[in-house]
Write an enzyme that holds these catalytic residues in place. Structure first.
Site, PDB file in Angstrom:
ATOM      1  N   GLY A  17      49.771  60.598  -9.991  1.00  0.00           N
ATOM      2  CA  GLY A  17      50.210  61.996 -10.091  1.00  0.00           C
ATOM      3  C   GLY A  17      49.083  62.989  -9.836  1.00  0.00           C
ATOM      4  N   LYS A  18      48.232  62.694  -8.863  1.00  0.00           N
ATOM      5  CA  LYS A  18      47.137  63.637  -8.546  1.00  0.00           C
ATOM      6  C   LYS A  18      47.673  65.015  -8.166  1.00  0.00           C
ATOM      7  CE  LYS A  18      44.892  61.447  -5.263  1.00  0.00           C
ATOM      8  NZ  LYS A  18      45.367  60.082  -5.115  1.00  0.00           N
ATOM      9  N   GLU A 140      42.745  67.875  -2.862  1.00  0.00           N
ATOM     10  CA  GLU A 140      43.216  66.568  -3.332  1.00  0.00           C
ATOM     11  C   GLU A 140      43.081  65.561  -2.194  1.00  0.00           C
ATOM     12  OE1 GLU A 140      47.405  66.431  -4.396  1.00  0.00           O
ATOM     13  OE2 GLU A 140      47.329  64.241  -4.397  1.00  0.00           O
ATOM     14  N   PRO A 190      38.635  49.388 -16.058  1.00  0.00           N
ATOM     15  CA  PRO A 190      39.039  49.815 -14.711  1.00  0.00           C
ATOM     16  C   PRO A 190      38.464  51.189 -14.348  1.00  0.00           C
ATOM     17  CG  PRO A 190      40.925  48.941 -15.919  1.00  0.00           C
ATOM     18  CD  PRO A 190      39.797  49.034 -16.900  1.00  0.00           C
ATOM     19  N   GLN A 192      35.623  52.461 -15.478  1.00  0.00           N
ATOM     20  CA  GLN A 192      34.188  52.273 -15.188  1.00  0.00           C
ATOM     21  C   GLN A 192      33.993  51.746 -13.764  1.00  0.00           C
ATOM     22  OE1 GLN A 192      32.067  50.054 -18.260  1.00  0.00           O
ATOM     23  NE2 GLN A 192      33.662  50.579 -19.718  1.00  0.00           N
ATOM     24  N   LYS A 239      48.228  61.691 -21.435  1.00  0.00           N
ATOM     25  CA  LYS A 239      49.248  60.656 -21.688  1.00  0.00           C
ATOM     26  C   LYS A 239      50.541  61.007 -20.952  1.00  0.00           C
ATOM     27  CE  LYS A 239      51.096  62.843 -25.742  1.00  0.00           C
ATOM     28  NZ  LYS A 239      51.536  62.873 -27.065  1.00  0.00           N
ATOM     29  N   CYS A 379      71.844  72.036   4.819  1.00  0.00           N
ATOM     30  CA  CYS A 379      71.509  71.625   6.176  1.00  0.00           C
ATOM     31  C   CYS A 379      72.557  70.644   6.714  1.00  0.00           C
ATOM     32  CB  CYS A 379      70.085  71.079   6.215  1.00  0.00           C
ATOM     33  SG  CYS A 379      69.358  71.239   7.857  1.00  0.00           S
ATOM     34  N   LEU A 380      72.292  69.345   6.717  1.00  0.00           N
ATOM     35  CA  LEU A 380      73.319  68.389   7.140  1.00  0.00           C
ATOM     36  C   LEU A 380      74.568  68.579   6.272  1.00  0.00           C
ATOM     37  CD1 LEU A 380      74.135  65.901   8.841  1.00  0.00           C
ATOM     38  CD2 LEU A 380      73.222  64.484   7.017  1.00  0.00           C
ATOM     39  N   GLN A 383      76.563  71.207   7.882  1.00  0.00           N
ATOM     40  CA  GLN A 383      77.168  70.756   9.145  1.00  0.00           C
ATOM     41  C   GLN A 383      78.377  69.870   8.859  1.00  0.00           C
ATOM     42  OE1 GLN A 383      73.805  68.955  11.144  1.00  0.00           O
ATOM     43  NE2 GLN A 383      72.753  70.906  11.429  1.00  0.00           N
ATOM     44  N   HIS A 515      67.004  75.337   3.884  1.00  0.00           N
ATOM     45  CA  HIS A 515      66.679  74.499   2.720  1.00  0.00           C
ATOM     46  C   HIS A 515      66.228  75.356   1.541  1.00  0.00           C
ATOM     47  CE1 HIS A 515      66.819  70.482   4.628  1.00  0.00           C
ATOM     48  NE2 HIS A 515      66.570  71.181   5.722  1.00  0.00           N
ATOM     49  N   GLU A 517      65.917  74.585  -1.449  1.00  0.00           N
ATOM     50  CA  GLU A 517      65.140  73.829  -2.452  1.00  0.00           C
ATOM     51  C   GLU A 517      63.636  74.071  -2.324  1.00  0.00           C
ATOM     52  OE1 GLU A 517      66.758  72.531   0.107  1.00  0.00           O
ATOM     53  OE2 GLU A 517      65.831  70.727   0.925  1.00  0.00           O
TER      54      GLU A 517
HETATM   55  N1  GLN Z   1      70.270  66.190  11.408  1.00  0.00           N
HETATM   56  C1  GLN Z   1      70.615  67.574  11.319  1.00  0.00           C
HETATM   57  C2  GLN Z   1      69.885  68.421  12.332  1.00  0.00           C
HETATM   58  O1  GLN Z   1      68.912  67.995  12.898  1.00  0.00           O
HETATM   59  C3  GLN Z   1      70.355  68.108   9.917  1.00  0.00           C
HETATM   60  C4  GLN Z   1      68.907  68.135   9.567  1.00  0.00           C
HETATM   61  C5  GLN Z   1      68.666  68.341   8.092  1.00  0.00           C
HETATM   62  O2  GLN Z   1      69.559  68.161   7.296  1.00  0.00           O
HETATM   63  N2  GLN Z   1      67.443  68.695   7.739  1.00  0.00           N
HETATM   64  O3  GLN Z   1      70.278  69.530  12.577  1.00  0.00           O
END
Ligand code: GLN
Length: 545
Positions: A17-18, A140, A190, A192, A239, A379-380, A383, A515, A517
């Site tokens: 987890g660096k 890192e 380890p 050391q 820990k 994304c996908l 689609q 995306h 996220e």
């Molecule tokens: N494969 C799809 C595209 O290239 C969706 C890509 C994705 O979901 N990041 O458009």
């Protein structure tokens, strides 16, 4: 401004987890008012991780400037406010590609090109360029000390202490202190050995962070300090914890940031970790729990969906619920049917590439749409939502993406260069872009439609989100699809491309081409994920009971 460098290496085993430790430490330094950035150096030969399967190396994290980077950059952006970019990640492959390019161009004027100094100089340049304008740069080094492939990176960071002055460089080594249950003891050997390995290449660590299942006892810390030639207060015990967002507090409570500031002679205020305490509090005090099904194909390695998983958890924090994520293999839906989806409170289909598992994902979208289950497609996932709607609602039986069926009758998803008008002419975009056969990458503007779900959630008309895809919703089939009840509520800045779709007759059905996220953080969450989890909670209360 003087820039100070903290180099973080790992020893004993990989996966300590660096990245999380680097992010957590940077979070404390940022909370002390320092301008902080983080650079990840990866020893593999790929030029960037964009071409590596997510099941090998986890997700490809996309930065605002469109770089395809290591997933650790996602941790960095979740821990600090500084945004990452292409300068923050560099692989051996990238370094060699640049050096070889210069060699072919004749830049080295007849010199024999060698690992030392040419490769090591290129690494040092990468580090210094990435750090321009920052007070503290954490670097890192991927992999584990002792790996053959990380040697040039270690040599480069060793040289930096000589080039820059020891007072502006610091080495932190992350190690494992295992607990042997049969002996009832923690073992320091380890660590050391790992430090010995570092010393053999000329690096004396200043700080040791000891990962362990339990707190490392004071006596063992003392022993490590003595054998490894490190100050006692610079041996930090870390820990295992149930939440990574506790780590900034754990490092601060052992005085690591004070030790660093003293080393660099930085006179800055104490860190106020109030925001992180709030995150930890929200996580520890949920008022409910729910189950979100994530249907994908890279389920063998959950890290393939790291940012999506984190974003769902962040949205849980903001709604004060614990979000359990069921990673479901879309091929299981194909072979065993949709039963597995029945107990879920919401369904998400994340990004993906290639044909495998597509049918199972389409069955999943259909289930969510027909049964009023909150659906978020990314994304996908967007689609497929359009393909499913075109097939089952608009009755375009052969609707597909040209990614999966190049000759399908209704290419409702296709490369821009494959869009045709009714006369068969290829539609071209006027604006110059990197679309068509190449990825659309990085931050782009999206305009939201008034009074849409997306507009309500974001609370603004214009948003910026990150992309990584080749295919687009084909505008030529949109008229029929829209008439059947699917609404386009987000368009690209130039109004040419579909960025968000919604089904207004469904309680919560939203999918986006970008995306979201990648921009969710534990402190702020992300509007789409927050709205999605709220909808899941409503669904659990109103529909399921
Ligand atoms: N494969 C799809 C595209 O290239 C969706 C890509 C994705 O979901 N990041 O458009």
């Amino acid at each position: 401004m003087t820039t100070n460098y903290i180099f973080i290496t790992g020893g004993v085993v990989s996966s300590l987890g660096k990245g999380i430790v680097a992010g957590s430490l940077a979070a404390i330094l940022e909370a002390r008012g320092l301008l902080v950035t983080i650079i990840k150096l990866d020893p593999y030969i790929n030029v960037d991780p964009g071409t590596i399967s997510p099941t090998q190396h986890g997700e490809v994290f996309v930065t605002g400037d469109g770089a395809e980077t290591d997933l650790d950059l996602g941790h960095y952006e979740r821990f600090i406010r500084t945004r990452m970019g292409r300068r923050n990640n560099c692989t051996t492959g990238r370094i060699y590609a640049d050096v070889l390019h210069k060699e072919r161009r004749g830049d080295y004027q007849g010199a024999t090109v060698q690992v030392i100094p040419h490769i090591t100089n290129a690494i040092k340049e990468q580090i210094t360029e990435g750090g321009v304008g920052y007070g503290v740069v954490l670097v890192e080094i991927g992999g584990t000390v002792g790996d053959i492939e990380s040697l040039p990176f270690l040599e480069a960071i060793r040289q930096m202490a000589v080039d820059l002055d020891r007072a502006h460089t610091m080495y932190i080594h992350l190690t494992l202190v295992p607990y042997l249950a049969v002996a009832g003891e923690v073992k320091t050997k380890p660590t050391q050995h790992s430090v010995k390995e570092l010393l053999s290449i000329g690096i004396q660590p200043d700080v040791l962070i000891c990962r362990s299942t339990f707190s490392v006892p004071v006596n063992e810390c003392r022993k490590i300090a003595r054998f490894c030639n490190v100050a006692e207060k610079a041996v930090i015990s870390l820990k295992d914890v149930d939440s990574i967002y506790k780590i900034p507090g754990m490092l601060k409570s052992q005085g690591l940031d004070d030790y660093i500031c003293k080393h660099f002679n930085l006179h800055v205020p104490e860190a106020d970790l109030g925001e992180w305490e709030q995150v930890v509090y929200e996580e520890a005090n949920p008022c409910g729990e729910l189950h979100v099904g994530m249907v994908g194909k890279y389920v063998a390695l959950p890290d393939a969906y790291k940012s999506v998983i984190e974003a769902l958890k962040h949205a849980g924090l903001k709604n004060r619920v614990t979000v359990h994520i069921d990673l479901i293999d879309s091929q299981d839906i194909e072979s065993r049917g949709i039963d597995r989806l029945k107990d879920l409170d919401a369904i998400l289909i994340p990004g993906g590439f290639g044909c495998r598992g597509i049918h199972g994902k389409l069955l999943t979208v259909q289930y969510a749409r027909e049964n009023q289950v909150p659906y978020l497609g990314i994304c996908l996932g967007m689609q497929l939502a359009v393909i499913e709607f075109a097939r089952n609602v608009v009755h375009m039986a052969d609707a597909n993406s040209t990614e999966f069926s190049p000759a399908c009758q209704y290419p409702v998803v296709a490369l821009i260069t494959e869009w045709h008008d009714s006369q068969g002419n290829i539609i071209q975009r006027t604006e110059q872009s990197n679309l068509g056969g190449t990825m659309r990458l990085g931050s782009q503007q999206c305009q939201l439609t008034h009074h849409s779900l997306a507009h309500n959630l974001y609370g603004s008309k214009m948003i910026i989100e990150r992309h990584r895809h080749r295919y687009e919703i084909n505008k030529n089939f949109l008229k029929q699809i829209k008439e059947a009840g699917l609404r386009v509520t987000g368009h690209s800045g130039d109004n040419q491309l579909v960025e968000i779709i919604e089904i207004p007759s469904h309680p919560w059905f939203l999918a986006c081409q970008f995306h979201p996220e990648f921009t969710s953080t534990p402190r702020d969450g992300h509007p789409l994920f927050i709205g999605f989890i709220q909808a899941a909670f409503r669904y659990q209360k109103n529909f399921k009971k």
